[in-house]
Write a protein that holds these residues in place. Structure first.
Motif, PDB file in Angstrom:
ATOM      1  N   ARG A  75     -14.949  32.441 -39.209  1.00  0.00           N
ATOM      2  CA  ARG A  75     -13.838  32.926 -38.394  1.00  0.00           C
ATOM      3  C   ARG A  75     -13.806  32.292 -37.016  1.00  0.00           C
ATOM      4  O   ARG A  75     -12.763  31.928 -36.513  1.00  0.00           O
ATOM      5  CB  ARG A  75     -13.958  34.444 -38.279  1.00  0.00           C
ATOM      6  CG  ARG A  75     -12.844  35.096 -37.557  1.00  0.00           C
ATOM      7  CD  ARG A  75     -12.948  36.592 -37.675  1.00  0.00           C
ATOM      8  NE  ARG A  75     -14.220  37.077 -37.174  1.00  0.00           N
ATOM      9  CZ  ARG A  75     -14.349  38.018 -36.263  1.00  0.00           C
ATOM     10  NH1 ARG A  75     -13.298  38.602 -35.775  1.00  0.00           N
ATOM     11  NH2 ARG A  75     -15.524  38.402 -35.846  1.00  0.00           N
ATOM     12  N   LYS A  84     -12.163  28.967 -36.743  1.00  0.00           N
ATOM     13  CA  LYS A  84     -10.716  29.008 -36.874  1.00  0.00           C
ATOM     14  C   LYS A  84     -10.052  29.537 -35.611  1.00  0.00           C
ATOM     15  O   LYS A  84      -8.940  29.168 -35.302  1.00  0.00           O
ATOM     16  CB  LYS A  84     -10.315  29.881 -38.064  1.00  0.00           C
ATOM     17  CG  LYS A  84     -10.698  29.271 -39.391  1.00  0.00           C
ATOM     18  CD  LYS A  84     -10.248  30.135 -40.524  1.00  0.00           C
ATOM     19  CE  LYS A  84     -10.663  29.523 -41.844  1.00  0.00           C
ATOM     20  NZ  LYS A  84     -10.246  30.350 -42.972  1.00  0.00           N
ATOM     21  N   ASN A  85     -10.718  30.450 -34.907  1.00  0.00           N
ATOM     22  CA  ASN A  85     -10.145  31.053 -33.710  1.00  0.00           C
ATOM     23  C   ASN A  85     -11.243  31.221 -32.657  1.00  0.00           C
ATOM     24  O   ASN A  85     -11.946  32.227 -32.655  1.00  0.00           O
ATOM     25  CB  ASN A  85      -9.505  32.396 -34.034  1.00  0.00           C
ATOM     26  CG  ASN A  85      -8.735  32.958 -32.860  1.00  0.00           C
ATOM     27  OD1 ASN A  85      -8.687  32.357 -31.789  1.00  0.00           O
ATOM     28  ND2 ASN A  85      -8.135  34.116 -33.044  1.00  0.00           N
TER      29      ASN A  85
END
Length: 56
Positions: A2, A5-6
């Motif tokens: 995660r 991705k961000n």
């Protein structure tokens, strides 16, 4: 992963209980509710102690 991705998610916990990871994801629901109740009580006591004399 995660975080890849961000990048804004670095340090956040995926359990949704907090905006940051403090280990609360490892608590049972009963333990979590006890923590929440304790935090609410502390916040209320702080609010009352900071209120002007006439408002207590």
């Amino acid at each position: 992963m995660r975080v890849q991705k961000n990048p804004e998610d670095i340090g956040r916990c995926g359990c949704g209980r907090r905006e940051y990871c403090d280990g609360s994801h490892g608590l049972s629901e009963e333990q979590w509710q006890a923590v929440v109740a304790k935090e609410r009580e502390a916040a209320l006591l702080k609010e009352l102690s900071e209120a002007p004399e006439g408002e207590k």
